[in-house]
Design a protein around this motif. Structure first.
Motif, short mmCIF file in Angstrom:
data_model
loop_
_atom_site.label_atom_id
_atom_site.label_comp_id
_atom_site.label_asym_id
_atom_site.label_seq_id
_atom_site.Cartn_x
_atom_site.Cartn_y
_atom_site.Cartn_z
N SER A 51 -49.23 73.65 -59.82
CA SER A 51 -47.88 74.21 -59.70
C SER A 51 -47.67 74.86 -58.34
CB SER A 51 -47.65 75.24 -60.81
OG SER A 51 -46.39 75.86 -60.64
N SER A 52 -46.50 74.62 -57.78
CA SER A 52 -46.13 75.26 -56.52
C SER A 52 -45.46 76.61 -56.74
CB SER A 52 -45.19 74.34 -55.72
OG SER A 52 -44.02 74.04 -56.48
N ASP A 53 -45.22 76.96 -58.01
CA ASP A 53 -44.60 78.23 -58.36
C ASP A 53 -45.68 79.22 -58.79
OD1 ASP A 53 -43.04 80.33 -59.18
OD2 ASP A 53 -42.22 79.31 -60.95
N LEU A 54 -46.05 80.12 -57.90
CA LEU A 54 -47.13 81.08 -58.20
C LEU A 54 -46.78 81.96 -59.37
CD1 LEU A 54 -48.30 82.24 -54.64
CD2 LEU A 54 -49.37 80.58 -56.16
N GLN A 55 -45.50 82.25 -59.58
CA GLN A 55 -45.10 83.14 -60.67
C GLN A 55 -45.41 82.53 -62.04
OE1 GLN A 55 -43.96 86.16 -60.17
NE2 GLN A 55 -43.76 86.03 -57.95
N THR A 56 -45.45 81.19 -62.10
CA THR A 56 -45.78 80.52 -63.35
C THR A 56 -47.25 80.68 -63.70
OG1 THR A 56 -44.04 78.88 -63.01
CG2 THR A 56 -45.77 78.28 -64.54
N VAL A 57 -48.08 80.75 -62.65
CA VAL A 57 -49.53 80.72 -62.86
C VAL A 57 -50.15 82.11 -62.87
CG1 VAL A 57 -51.71 79.76 -61.99
CG2 VAL A 57 -49.59 78.47 -61.71
N GLY A 70 -52.96 90.29 -46.89
CA GLY A 70 -52.69 89.26 -45.89
C GLY A 70 -53.25 87.89 -46.23
N ILE A 71 -53.46 87.60 -47.53
CA ILE A 71 -54.03 86.31 -47.96
C ILE A 71 -52.94 85.52 -48.68
CG2 ILE A 71 -55.79 85.18 -49.35
CD1 ILE A 71 -57.45 87.74 -49.13
N ALA A 72 -52.74 84.28 -48.26
CA ALA A 72 -51.75 83.41 -48.90
C ALA A 72 -52.41 82.79 -50.14
CB ALA A 72 -51.28 82.33 -47.93
N LEU A 73 -52.12 83.32 -51.30
CA LEU A 73 -52.76 82.87 -52.54
C LEU A 73 -52.53 81.38 -52.79
CD1 LEU A 73 -54.38 83.49 -55.09
CD2 LEU A 73 -52.25 84.31 -56.17
N GLN A 74 -51.36 80.88 -52.39
CA GLN A 74 -51.06 79.48 -52.63
C GLN A 74 -52.03 78.54 -51.92
OE1 GLN A 74 -49.01 81.63 -51.20
NE2 GLN A 74 -48.03 80.78 -49.36
N ASP A 75 -52.74 79.03 -50.90
CA ASP A 75 -53.71 78.21 -50.19
C ASP A 75 -55.09 78.21 -50.85
OD1 ASP A 75 -51.78 77.64 -48.29
OD2 ASP A 75 -52.39 79.28 -46.96
#
Length: 445
Positions: A51-57, A70-75
């Motif tokens: 999923s590209s929607d972090l709020q869902t996960v 400063g960490i991009a969780l999506q990465d």
């Protein structure tokens, strides 16, 4: 109740097999329902991970914590998820070891499946209420469920069937599971957009309830076989330490080779899985659409698996033993990853994914499981479960992070790493075959 009779060396038809061994029907129904229940949920898990929607996960607090540092969780979605799954396995393995050490089979088998049924009802409430972070919790749960529930199944089958029966019947049992694995994605693809993800939890829980009935029936044949062959009864606690499984792996060469084979087999699958997830994340933004995509991939895997199980697995195991079934997947994976290293096209990734998983399910897994019919219960329920849980998820974790590093240099480098892992996996299979020859033909205690 009489025990199933079978003289090895033949390749009985399904009708003959059912006459020779009545528990085969219940074993097939058990595996059918187990994999149906799992494959109803697997596309949901895949959609959560991609999923590209972090709020869902993820829960908002976790997203905020990463952003604050400063960490991009999506990465790092998969790396974070697999790290947590491994830590969860480290906690659960001693608990499982304590359960199988202190309680008889008639207690710990229903407890394992009862736990999964109850938690599925909890996830029904979470998804129905759109609770933040439900995707992460569900991902963890499915990863644990997949390994523990299936590991317990195969350990139990070695209580019911002899080595000769396993070579003749495991192909049929695997085929029944594959049919269930067909049904699961079909149910998900047809229901998810009509009834929603939450109601899929109830569908899966229903399948697991049938598994409990099968366990109750099969236990009668397991007891009868143990009494007739004067084997150690599974109706008494095994005793020992909660860490006996890991100790056995460290001490026994055959278990070490099996563990190495699993580590690098998982490695090639993880590299391919992560690369596929990256592609899906770019192509799909809707969780329902990505769930439907993964269900189609699962259908293709299961179609090829069923063809192999019905046309090749029984013949190979009955006539040639486990060697071809252990080695063919390794050579197929080496060839597939070599093609991907030269031409990492998305369609080729999907094709190799289907081929890799199907060869493991139809050939590699049944071949490894027949070995456990020739060893004692400590090896099956403790060492075998440790390999299928802690060792498996440790490999998942290691190769997930390895993928992150290799992916910086492009897909071709990822697949070259996969070729190397497949070569080591195949070499480990030769080690397994060398040590397996030292085992007795049938379990003697």
């Amino acid at each position: 109740m009489s025990t199933p009779q079978f003289q090895g060396g033949g390749r009985p038809s399904l009708r003959q097999a059912l006459r020779q061994s009545p528990p085969l029907l219940w074993a097939g129904l058990y595996f059918f329902c187990l994999l149906s229940g799992y494959y109803v949920l697997r596309p949901v898990r895949e959609a959560m991970a991609a999923s590209s929607d972090l709020q869902t996960v993820f829960p908002p607090s976790l997203i905020a914590w990463f952003a604050g540092h400063g960490i991009a969780l999506q990465d790092f979605v998969l790396q974070f998820l697999f790290t947590c799954v491994f830590l969860i396995m480290l906690v659960l393995q001693p608990l499982y070891g304590a359960l199988v050490s202190r309680y008889p089979r008639r207690v710990f088998l229903p407890v394992v499946y009862g736990f999964f049924i109850v938690t599925l009802l909890g996830f029904y409430l979470l998804f129905n209420s759109n609770v933040p972070g439900r995707g992460m919790a569900f991902f963890f749960w499915v990863m644990v469920f997949n390994l523990f529930a299936v590991a317990v199944f195969w350990s139990f089958m070695a209580d019911v069937f002899s080595n000769a029966q396993a070579r003749a019947y495991y192909g049929y049992i695997g085929a029944a599971g594959t049919i269930g694995a067909f049904l699961g994605p079909i149910l998900t693809a047809s229901l998810v957009q009509r009834v929603g993800i939450a109601n899929l939890m109830l569908v899966s829980a229903g399948f697991l309830c049938v598994c409990l009935v099968c366990i109750w029936r099969l236990r009668l044949w397991a007891v009868a076989r143990e009494q007739q062959a004067q084997l150690v009864s599974g109706e008494t606690p095994m005793g020992g330490s909660v860490l006996d499984g890991l100790k056995l792996i460290a001490r026994e060469p055959l278990l070490r080779w099996l563990a190495a084979m699993v580590v690098f087999g998982v490695g090639v699958g993880t590299l391919l899985y992560n690369e596929q997830a990256s592609i899906v994340r770019r192509l799909y933004t809707d969780p329902a659409a990505s769930t439907a995509f993964f269900s189609r991939v699962d259908l293709a895997v299961n179609a090829l698996t069923l063809v192999l199980q019905l046309g090749l697995t029984r013949w190979l195991l009955s006539r040639f033993g486990i060697a071809p079934a252990l080695l063919i997947p390794g050579f197929a994976i080496i060839a597939g990853f070599s093609v991907l290293a030269a031409s990492p096209l998305p369609v080729m990734v999907a094709i190799v994914q289907v081929t890799t998983r199907a060869s493991e399910f139809a050939l590699g897994k049944p071949a490894r499981e027949t070995i456990y019919t020739r060893v004692d219960r400590q090896w099956r329920y403790k060492a075998g479960a440790a390999i299928d849980t802690v060792v498996y998820r440790g490999a998942d974790l290691s190769f997930t992070w390895l993928h992150k590093g290799l992916s910086l240099f492009g897909s071709s480098v990822v697949f070259i790493g996969g070729v190397a892992a497949a070569v080591i996996m195949t070499a480990s299979a030769f080690g397994v075959l060398r040590e397996e020859k030292k085992l007795p033909v049938e379990r003697s205690e």
